[in-house]
Scaffold this motif. Structure first.
Motif, short mmCIF file in Angstrom:
data_model
loop_
_atom_site.label_atom_id
_atom_site.label_comp_id
_atom_site.label_asym_id
_atom_site.label_seq_id
_atom_site.Cartn_x
_atom_site.Cartn_y
_atom_site.Cartn_z
N ALA A 1 -0.77 -6.05 -3.56
CA ALA A 1 -0.48 -6.49 -4.89
C ALA A 1 -1.74 -5.32 -5.32
CB ALA A 1 -0.05 -7.92 -5.50
N THR A 2 -2.83 -5.69 -5.51
CA THR A 2 -3.95 -4.98 -5.89
C THR A 2 -3.88 -3.35 -5.39
OG1 THR A 2 -5.11 -6.57 -5.70
CG2 THR A 2 -6.78 -4.96 -6.00
N ALA A 3 -3.57 -3.40 -4.26
CA ALA A 3 -3.27 -1.60 -4.07
C ALA A 3 -1.85 -1.04 -4.85
CB ALA A 3 -2.97 -1.46 -2.79
N LEU A 4 -1.13 -1.72 -5.17
CA LEU A 4 -0.18 -1.08 -5.73
C LEU A 4 -0.49 -0.60 -7.61
CD1 LEU A 4 2.50 -3.16 -4.44
CD2 LEU A 4 2.65 -0.73 -3.92
N LEU A 5 -0.77 -1.58 -7.75
CA LEU A 5 -1.42 -1.47 -9.21
C LEU A 5 -2.79 -0.34 -9.17
CD1 LEU A 5 -2.39 -5.45 -10.21
CD2 LEU A 5 -0.45 -3.51 -10.78
N SER A 6 -3.23 -0.06 -8.26
CA SER A 6 -4.54 1.13 -8.45
C SER A 6 -3.24 2.44 -8.81
CB SER A 6 -5.10 1.15 -6.64
OG SER A 6 -6.12 -0.17 -6.51
N TRP B 1 -5.07 -8.30 -13.39
CA TRP B 1 -5.52 -7.02 -12.88
C TRP B 1 -6.99 -6.62 -13.79
CZ3 TRP B 1 -6.89 -3.15 -9.70
CH2 TRP B 1 -6.33 -1.93 -9.65
N ALA B 2 -6.55 -6.70 -15.68
CA ALA B 2 -7.89 -6.55 -15.81
C ALA B 2 -9.26 -7.55 -15.81
CB ALA B 2 -7.25 -7.23 -17.27
N ALA B 3 -9.01 -8.33 -14.53
CA ALA B 3 -10.73 -9.79 -14.48
C ALA B 3 -10.16 -8.46 -13.59
CB ALA B 3 -10.18 -10.80 -14.40
N THR B 4 -10.16 -7.60 -12.73
CA THR B 4 -10.39 -7.45 -11.57
C THR B 4 -11.25 -5.90 -12.31
OG1 THR B 4 -8.92 -8.47 -10.50
CG2 THR B 4 -9.87 -6.80 -8.93
N LEU B 5 -10.68 -5.19 -12.68
CA LEU B 5 -11.38 -4.16 -12.80
C LEU B 5 -12.66 -4.22 -13.56
CD1 LEU B 5 -7.81 -1.77 -14.23
CD2 LEU B 5 -9.43 -1.86 -12.29
N ALA B 6 -12.35 -5.37 -14.28
CA ALA B 6 -14.20 -5.73 -14.92
C ALA B 6 -15.03 -6.23 -14.22
CB ALA B 6 -13.37 -6.68 -16.33
N GLY B 7 -14.36 -6.73 -13.22
CA GLY B 7 -15.30 -7.34 -11.99
C GLY B 7 -15.64 -9.18 -12.42
N ASP C 1 -2.16 2.75 -11.85
CA ASP C 1 -3.52 3.46 -12.95
C ASP C 1 -4.28 4.60 -12.27
OD1 ASP C 1 -1.14 1.23 -14.43
OD2 ASP C 1 -3.08 -0.68 -14.16
N SER C 2 -4.32 4.53 -11.25
CA SER C 2 -5.35 6.07 -10.23
C SER C 2 -6.75 5.46 -11.28
CB SER C 2 -5.11 6.80 -11.19
OG SER C 2 -3.49 7.70 -10.69
N VAL C 3 -7.07 4.17 -10.28
CA VAL C 3 -7.94 3.53 -10.34
C VAL C 3 -8.58 2.47 -9.66
CG1 VAL C 3 -7.82 1.58 -11.70
CG2 VAL C 3 -9.54 2.34 -11.84
N VAL C 4 -9.80 2.22 -8.56
CA VAL C 4 -10.05 1.79 -7.25
C VAL C 4 -10.60 0.52 -7.88
CG1 VAL C 4 -11.31 1.25 -5.15
CG2 VAL C 4 -10.01 3.78 -5.89
N PRO C 5 -10.43 -0.64 -7.90
CA PRO C 5 -11.59 -1.52 -8.42
C PRO C 5 -12.36 -2.09 -7.31
CG PRO C 5 -9.13 -2.46 -7.50
CD PRO C 5 -9.16 -0.89 -7.21
N PRO C 6 -13.74 -2.58 -8.75
CA PRO C 6 -14.80 -2.21 -7.37
C PRO C 6 -14.97 -3.43 -6.52
CG PRO C 6 -15.29 -3.28 -9.32
CD PRO C 6 -13.91 -3.19 -9.61
N GLY D 1 -7.05 -15.05 -12.43
CA GLY D 1 -6.29 -14.63 -13.81
C GLY D 1 -4.93 -14.88 -12.93
N ILE D 2 -4.50 -15.72 -13.79
CA ILE D 2 -2.40 -15.88 -13.84
C ILE D 2 -1.67 -15.05 -14.14
CG2 ILE D 2 -1.26 -17.94 -14.94
CD1 ILE D 2 -4.05 -19.18 -12.26
N GLY D 3 -0.77 -14.82 -13.83
CA GLY D 3 -0.30 -13.54 -13.92
C GLY D 3 -0.78 -11.75 -13.68
N THR D 4 0.15 -11.18 -13.55
CA THR D 4 -0.61 -9.81 -12.99
C THR D 4 -1.84 -8.49 -13.82
OG1 THR D 4 1.81 -9.13 -11.39
CG2 THR D 4 -0.01 -6.95 -12.77
N GLU D 5 -0.51 -8.26 -15.11
CA GLU D 5 -2.02 -7.97 -15.99
C GLU D 5 -3.32 -8.99 -16.14
OE1 GLU D 5 -1.67 -4.58 -16.54
OE2 GLU D 5 1.05 -5.24 -15.64
#
Length: 398
Positions: free
Chosen positions: A337-342, A15-21, A345-350, A8-12
């Motif tokens: 950065a990923t931890a701060l996004l967690s 983040w969307a790709a990471t949460l989607a696995g 949004d109160s979610v842990v990526p897989p 992913g290019i850019g934060t969102e």
């Protein structure tokens, strides 16, 4: 913050790709890897440098620096920070670096041996340098305060952020841009990485990087990273900062003795020291972003350190770098950065790819799907080649 990653290019987008696995790991495409023992990597393929950078910077920068410059621009915009409105000597840049501009250097060496020294770019004198990201970001935005680079491989992103926070507390700086980037997936860069013996030689991208799995056989090299704006809480409040993701509250770094010395590894000690500085107990940690080296010995050592501090399977553990590969100097910055996004949004990526943590590891590994839970305190771990250990605590900003 600003992010450039293989998925992913850019934060969102990241983040969307990471949460989607969604993984950015694949067979290397930027050159033909078939004659190399390592054929899989986490490449940044979607980044369009001319769309993000001034034309004058393109011929003088490696891809690594182009990513860092774009991410710095995005981080400043995300923070709503206009450097020209601040004291230029109160603004600094602290980044992590390691390989430097490998691809730029390869291209100039090919010119040297193929067409002669007169064709070698004068920019080679600095474009290869591991401190070049700090310098170019400083120049681009007129940041004339304390600036430096941390060369502790994967641990560097945490060490740089922690030192930035110390300088802020001392009053040495008003604001700091911090992060790390790497982009050494080119023939010369890959050849330099292979002798470590730690890279995965699997040819199936889905099974190449399996940290904490019984079938773990090395890590996948990646590229990219993250840049973040750090400032004192009162300064952010006074200027009504556009985005506040969290606080850095604790950090520690340790160094392992040489193999065979009989001295214990230093990761558990780094964790405890970071917790002490943050004034939090192990029970207060909601999630651990693991270093996740991807070899049996290193994974067991990390799991043992976590069990030593927290108890067996006592805290959720995740390794979203299974979707990007290990980014060397960029890896820990991206994990932060990923931890701060967690936290936001109160979610842990897989962790993806890994099917099952080895039964003896005693980890509560977040596998396959995100786990929704309130994250107030996150621990990020990173280990660098040569014995570097680093642990960083980030917490929700109240």
């Amino acid at each position: 913050m600003g992010i450039v990653a293989p998925n992913g290019i850019g934060t969102e987008e990241y983040w969307a790709a990471t949460l989607a696995g969604k993984s950015g790991i694949d067979v290397i495409r930027r050159f033909d890897p078939q004659t190399y023992p390592v054929r899989v990597g986490g490449e940044v393929l979607a980044f369009d440098a001319p769309a993000h950078l001034p034309k004058r910077l393109l011929p003088q920068t490696d891809r690594m620096t182009q990513h860092a410059l774009a991410a710095a621009e995005w981080a400043l915009a995300d923070a709503g920070l206009e450097p020209e409105k601040h004291d230029e000597y109160g603004l600094g840049v602290l980044t992590a670096g390691g390989s430097g501009g490998f691809e730029f250097g390869q291209r100039e060496m090919q010119k040297l041996w193929g067409t002669g020294p007169e064709r070698v770019s004068a920019y080679q004198s600095f474009a290869w340098f591991y401190a070049v990201n700090t310098g170019q970001v400083s120049i681009q935005h007129g940041l004339r305060g304390h600036s430096s680079v941390f060369v502790t491989e994967q641990a560097g992103g945490l060490d740089a952020a922690a030192q930035a926070s110390r300088l802020l507390r001392k009053g040495s700086l008003e604001t700091v841009l911090t992060g790390g980037f790497e982009a050494s997936l080119c023939p010369w860069g890959l050849v330099a990485q292979i002798p470590s013996g730690a890279l995965s030689r699997a040819t199936d991208p889905r099974r190449a990087y399996l940290p904490f799995d019984a079938k773990a056989a090395g890590y996948v090299p990646g590229e990219g990273g993250a840049m973040m704006v750090l400032e004192r809480a009162d300064a952010a409040r006074d200027r009504a900062a556009a985005s506040v993701y969290g606080r850095i509250t604790g950090h520690a770094s340790t160094f392992d003795a040489r193999p065979g010395s009989g001295r214990p590894a230093g990761l558990a000690r780094a964790i405890r020291l970071a917790l002490d500085e943050a004034r939090v107990d192990p029970d207060d940690v909601d999630v651990v972003f693991a270093d996740a080296f991807g070899t049996t010995a290193m994974d067991r050592a990390e799991a043992a350190a976590l069990s030593d501090v927290f108890g067996p399977a006592a805290v959720p553990v995740t390794a979203p770098k299974t979707m990007t590969g290990r980014l060397y100097a960029g890896g820990a910055a991206l994990d932060t950065a990923t931890a701060l996004l967690s936290i936001r949004d109160s979610v842990v990526p897989p962790t993806v790819g890994t099917d099952e943590a080895g039964p003896a590891l005693g980890l509560d590994l977040v596998l396959h799907q995100p786990r929704e839970l309130r994250v107030d305190t996150a621990l990020i771990l990173a280990r660098g080649t040569g014995g570097f250990n680093s642990a960083l605590i980030v917490q929700r900003h109240n």
